[in-house]
Design a protein around this motif. Structure first.
Motif, short mmCIF file in Angstrom:
data_model
loop_
_atom_site.label_atom_id
_atom_site.label_comp_id
_atom_site.label_asym_id
_atom_site.label_seq_id
_atom_site.Cartn_x
_atom_site.Cartn_y
_atom_site.Cartn_z
N TRP A 193 10.09 0.15 0.94
CA TRP A 193 8.42 -0.37 0.45
C TRP A 193 8.93 -1.90 0.35
N LEU A 251 7.43 -2.94 4.10
CA LEU A 251 6.32 -2.14 4.03
C LEU A 251 5.20 -3.78 3.17
N SER A 252 5.38 -3.90 2.65
CA SER A 252 5.15 -5.03 1.38
C SER A 252 5.42 -6.42 2.33
N VAL A 292 2.36 -6.00 4.85
CA VAL A 292 1.45 -6.00 4.16
C VAL A 292 0.90 -8.01 4.49
N CYS A 293 2.31 -8.76 3.60
CA CYS A 293 2.25 -10.19 3.70
C CYS A 293 1.73 -11.13 4.67
N PRO A 311 3.40 4.65 7.90
CA PRO A 311 3.16 3.85 6.74
C PRO A 311 2.96 1.89 7.18
N PHE A 312 3.81 1.75 8.65
CA PHE A 312 3.29 0.71 9.38
C PHE A 312 2.13 0.23 9.10
N ALA A 319 0.12 -0.03 6.11
CA ALA A 319 0.26 -1.50 5.64
C ALA A 319 -0.51 -2.40 6.72
N ILE A 375 -4.34 -2.91 5.72
CA ILE A 375 -4.10 -3.34 4.67
C ILE A 375 -3.91 -4.82 4.24
N GLY A 376 -3.33 -5.50 5.12
CA GLY A 376 -2.81 -6.78 4.68
C GLY A 376 -3.30 -8.02 6.37
N CYS A 422 10.76 -9.63 -0.55
CA CYS A 422 11.33 -8.50 0.10
C CYS A 422 12.91 -8.48 0.95
#
Length: 161
Positions: free
Chosen positions: A134, A137-138, A141-142, A64-65, A68, A71-72, A114
């Motif tokens: 979450w 993960l957020s 992404v940031c 998942p990381f 993420a 996506i980032g 976060c």
């Protein structure tokens, strides 16, 4: 430790405050040198790294990381390529638009949120494990988006010089 809160959480709060302060600085002083472009992203990377390590120690999988981070990377690349940029050749600074700076402030505040969610989740660990995941993960992404945005803008500035 007080209710699963540790010194790591204090360091995460300090890094999140540094991130927020640096993005506010970029908004207030829109003439940004290439070095200062990376400062908020590095502070966010400290936060994301800390949250990542907390989750990995808790036994979370890596995929998942990685997703993420991908996506980032995509968000940061698109953001870095679409920000209107004015370049000052004499001082090697960039003038970043007000709208782009406001978006960066929102991302910096999200990094702070976060950390807040991680600390909130640490009080009732079994009940809020998904919130903590979450949040981590957020933050990844940031942080990746902020660093890739900075790298893309720095490359654009160098190509104009």
């Amino acid at each position: 430790m007080i209710h699963n809160i540790s010194l790591v959480h204090v360091l995460l709060v300090l890094a999140a405050l540094a991130c927020i302060g640096l993005v506010v600085r970029e908004m207030l002083w829109p003439h940004v040198t290439q070095g200062w472009l990376f400062a908020p992203g590095l502070a966010a990377a400290v936060v994301a790294g800390g949250l990542f390590l907390i989750q990995i120690v808790a036994g979370r999988p890596l995929w998942p990381f990685a997703a993420a981070a991908a996506i980032g990377l995509l968000i940061g690349l698109v953001r870095g390529l679409t920000i209107p940029l004015t370049h000052d050749s004499y001082h090697t600074v960039a003038l970043i638009s007000r709208r782009a700076s406001i978006v960066l402030v929102a991302v910096g505040v999200l990094v702070g949120i976060c950390v807040g969610l991680e600390i909130f989740g640490a009080f009732d660990s079994p009940l809020h494990e998904k919130v903590r995941l979450w949040a981590a993960l957020s933050a990844v992404v940031c942080a990746v988006a902020m660093l890739v945005r900075a790298l893309t803008l720095a490359i654009r500035i160098m190509n104009r010089a």
